[in-house]
Write an enzyme that holds these catalytic residues in place. Structure first.
Site, PDB file in Angstrom:
ATOM      1  N   SER A 223      14.921  -7.140   3.861  1.00 54.16           N
ATOM      2  CA  SER A 223      15.568  -6.995   5.168  1.00 54.16           C
ATOM      3  C   SER A 223      15.969  -5.534   5.265  1.00 54.16           C
ATOM      4  CB  SER A 223      16.764  -7.936   5.264  1.00 54.16           C
ATOM      5  OG  SER A 223      17.461  -7.740   6.454  1.00 54.16           O
TER       6      SER A 223
ATOM      7  N   SER B 116       0.825  -1.220   0.000  1.00 57.40           N
ATOM      8  CA  SER B 116       0.000   0.000   0.000  1.00 57.40           C
ATOM      9  C   SER B 116       0.853   1.261   0.000  1.00 57.40           C
ATOM     10  CB  SER B 116      -0.930   0.000   1.218  1.00 57.40           C
ATOM     11  OG  SER B 116      -0.164  -0.028   2.410  1.00 57.40           O
TER      12      SER B 116
ATOM     13  N   LYS C 264      15.245  -7.364  12.100  1.00 59.48           N
ATOM     14  CA  LYS C 264      15.909  -7.513  10.797  1.00 59.48           C
ATOM     15  C   LYS C 264      17.105  -8.475  10.863  1.00 59.48           C
ATOM     16  CE  LYS C 264      13.167  -4.986   8.226  1.00 59.48           C
ATOM     17  NZ  LYS C 264      12.291  -5.605   7.219  1.00 59.48           N
TER      18      LYS C 264
ATOM     19  N   TYR D  46      13.717  -3.023  16.154  1.00 60.20           N
ATOM     20  CA  TYR D  46      13.746  -3.074  14.685  1.00 60.20           C
ATOM     21  C   TYR D  46      14.938  -3.909  14.234  1.00 60.20           C
ATOM     22  CZ  TYR D  46      13.828  -1.752   9.779  1.00 60.20           C
ATOM     23  OH  TYR D  46      13.822  -1.790   8.409  1.00 60.20           O
TER      24      TYR D  46
HETATM   25  P1  NDP Z   1       6.194   1.980   4.212  1.00 57.98           P
HETATM   26  O1  NDP Z   1       5.804   2.355   5.597  1.00 57.98           O
HETATM   27  O2  NDP Z   1       6.024   2.992   3.141  1.00 57.98           O
HETATM   28  O3  NDP Z   1       5.428   0.649   3.791  1.00 57.98           O
HETATM   29  C1  NDP Z   1       5.271  -0.413   4.694  1.00 57.98           C
HETATM   30  C2  NDP Z   1       4.235  -1.387   4.179  1.00 57.98           C
HETATM   31  O4  NDP Z   1       4.111  -2.444   5.134  1.00 57.98           O
HETATM   32  C3  NDP Z   1       2.863  -0.747   4.022  1.00 57.98           C
HETATM   33  O5  NDP Z   1       2.324  -1.140   2.781  1.00 57.98           O
HETATM   34  C4  NDP Z   1       2.066  -1.323   5.167  1.00 57.98           C
HETATM   35  O6  NDP Z   1       0.705  -1.549   4.747  1.00 57.98           O
HETATM   36  C5  NDP Z   1       2.747  -2.661   5.358  1.00 57.98           C
HETATM   37  N1  NDP Z   1       2.451  -3.222   6.677  1.00 57.98           N
HETATM   38  C6  NDP Z   1       2.793  -2.788   7.894  1.00 57.98           C
HETATM   39  N2  NDP Z   1       2.239  -3.574   8.835  1.00 57.98           N
HETATM   40  C7  NDP Z   1       1.548  -4.530   8.187  1.00 57.98           C
HETATM   41  C8  NDP Z   1       0.741  -5.636   8.562  1.00 57.98           C
HETATM   42  N3  NDP Z   1       0.518  -5.964   9.832  1.00 57.98           N
HETATM   43  N4  NDP Z   1       0.163  -6.392   7.588  1.00 57.98           N
HETATM   44  C9  NDP Z   1       0.350  -6.094   6.285  1.00 57.98           C
HETATM   45  N5  NDP Z   1       1.086  -5.063   5.854  1.00 57.98           N
HETATM   46  C10 NDP Z   1       1.662  -4.301   6.800  1.00 57.98           C
HETATM   47  O7  NDP Z   1       7.717   1.531   4.319  1.00 57.98           O
HETATM   48  P2  NDP Z   1       8.742   0.838   3.289  1.00 57.98           P
HETATM   49  O8  NDP Z   1       8.184   0.699   1.965  1.00 57.98           O
HETATM   50  O9  NDP Z   1      10.008   1.548   3.462  1.00 57.98           O
HETATM   51  O10 NDP Z   1       8.890  -0.573   4.002  1.00 57.98           O
HETATM   52  C11 NDP Z   1       8.948  -1.798   3.306  1.00 57.98           C
HETATM   53  C12 NDP Z   1      10.014  -2.672   3.940  1.00 57.98           C
HETATM   54  O11 NDP Z   1      11.290  -2.070   3.729  1.00 57.98           O
HETATM   55  C13 NDP Z   1       9.883  -2.868   5.445  1.00 57.98           C
HETATM   56  O12 NDP Z   1      10.134  -4.226   5.746  1.00 57.98           O
HETATM   57  C14 NDP Z   1      11.000  -1.973   6.003  1.00 57.98           C
HETATM   58  O13 NDP Z   1      11.428  -2.394   7.259  1.00 57.98           O
HETATM   59  C15 NDP Z   1      12.042  -2.141   4.926  1.00 57.98           C
HETATM   60  N6  NDP Z   1      13.090  -1.127   4.872  1.00 57.98           N
HETATM   61  C16 NDP Z   1      12.777   0.203   4.744  1.00 57.98           C
HETATM   62  C17 NDP Z   1      13.766   1.147   4.706  1.00 57.98           C
HETATM   63  C18 NDP Z   1      13.469   2.599   4.606  1.00 57.98           C
HETATM   64  O14 NDP Z   1      14.363   3.424   4.908  1.00 57.98           O
HETATM   65  N7  NDP Z   1      12.287   3.003   4.167  1.00 57.98           N
HETATM   66  C19 NDP Z   1      15.194   0.756   4.756  1.00 57.98           C
HETATM   67  C20 NDP Z   1      15.418  -0.663   4.848  1.00 57.98           C
HETATM   68  C21 NDP Z   1      14.405  -1.552   4.902  1.00 57.98           C
HETATM   69  P3  NDP Z   1      -0.607  -1.353   5.644  1.00 57.98           P
HETATM   70  O15 NDP Z   1      -0.234  -0.451   6.789  1.00 57.98           O
HETATM   71  O16 NDP Z   1      -1.579  -0.759   4.687  1.00 57.98           O
HETATM   72  O17 NDP Z   1      -0.966  -2.729   6.047  1.00 57.98           O
END
Ligand code: NDP
Length: 274
Positions: free
Chosen positions: A130, A10, A148, A144
């Site tokens: 990750s 999303s 990871k 966190y």
């Molecule tokens: P966002 O917050 O933009 O997206 C996170 C996504 O995870 C959303 O779509 C959210 O959807 C979903 N999510 C959270 N909780 C749940 C749940 N219980 N069930 C289903 N979906 C869930 O962050 P990112 O795109 O950055 O994050 C994606 C991944 O990348 C994560 O694992 C993050 O830890 C990792 N990451 C991010 C970094 C960064 O700097 N942004 C760096 C390194 C890794 P919804 O709430 O609608 O369910």
């Protein structure tokens, strides 16, 4: 047409990946709780589905729907996650459990559900988001990093378990990415320090992240670039086990191997506390 399931679609990395893959001819099922945020993806042929990765029933029903409709599943992109930052002394164990459920157990949950079908096909790809934070621990990053580091070990285990069944596993280790993640981690961090001895530092570090995650930079990548890496991992005949997204990310991972722990502690703290 290859069938892909993406969790956490999303927003951010998941959203960009859903769009990119759909535009490149993949049949994409995009899962998240906020289904309405995935509406615009329908224009590219993406199928948004309600998916709370902590809910076994919801997860099962999504995979069953895909199999019923498509008769196969080629790629699972385990990407959902958030940053539960905060000092370990303050963060409740309920919150810690939630962090591990969303970031770690969901990877196992979703993998367990798709693996029987991938094994029957004798092929499949599992890709896991990750983080560089799965290799190095940032100051006040708490649970966190626990999550990871665990995702790294879990992905290593899955990779070795399923290698004989034609299934390949790749781990994506981004550094900063311009998504909702930054503000969510900063809010958790600031909240966790309120009215405690950690108040000053948690506020300071939270503000550092809010500033850092305001725009793209050498430390904060565009989620579209992570989507390109995911596509590469899906399409490579022999995908890499680990992909880092930027030079600083590669350097951080290298340093985690070579630098003494106390030196790393100092660097990681000095980066966020001026
Ligand atoms: P966002 O917050 O933009 O997206 C996170 C996504 O995870 C959303 O779509 C959210 O959807 C979903 N999510 C959270 N909780 C749940 C749940 N219980 N069930 C289903 N979906 C869930 O962050 P990112 O795109 O950055 O994050 C994606 C991944 O990348 C994560 O694992 C993050 O830890 C990792 N990451 C991010 C970094 C960064 O700097 N942004 C760096 C390194 C890794 P919804 O709430 O609608 O369910």
């Amino acid at each position: 047409m290859k069938v892909v399931l993406i969790t956490g679609a999303s927003s951010g990395i998941g959203y960009s990946t859903a769009e990119l893959l759909a535009k490149n001819g993949y049949k994409v099922y995009a899962g998240a709780r906020r289904v309405e945020k995935m509406e615009p993806l329908k224009a590219f042929g993406v199928i948004p589905v309600y998916l709370d990765v902590t809910d076994e029933g919801a997860a099962k029903s999504v995979v069953e729907t895909i199999i019923k409709t498509e008769k196969r599943i080629d790629v699972l992109f385990n990407n959902a996650g958030y940053g539960s930052y905060g000092p370990i002394e303050n963060v409740t164990l309920d919150e810690a459990q939630k962090q591990l459920d969303v970031n770690v157990l969901s990877v196992a949950r979703m993998s367990q559900l798709v693996l029987p079908y991938m094994r029957a096909q004798n092929e499949g790809r599992i890709i896991v988001t990750s983080s560089v934070g799965g290799k190095v621990t940032s100051y006040l990053g708490g649970w966190y990093h626990v999550s990871k580091f665990a995702v790294e070990a879990l992905s290593n285990s899955i990779r070795m378990d399923v290698a004989d069944f034609g299934i390949q596993v790749s781990i994506i280790e981004p550094s900063g990415v311009l998504t909702e993640w930054g503000a969510i981690a900063a809010d958790h961090l600031e909240e966790s320090g309120k009215d405690t001895v950690y108040q000053k530092v948690t506020k300071q570090v939270a503000d550092y992240y809010r500033q850092m995650y305001k725009k793209k930079s050498s430390l904060v990548n565009d989620p579209k670039n992570i989507a390109l890496i995911v596509k590469k991992a899906i399409e490579a005949k022999k995908p890499k086990i680990r992909y880092q997204d930027t030079f600083p990310a590669k350097m951080s991972v290298l340093m985690s191997r070579l630098a003494p722990d106390r030196f790393l502690d100092k660097i990681m703290k000095n980066t966020v506390v001026k």
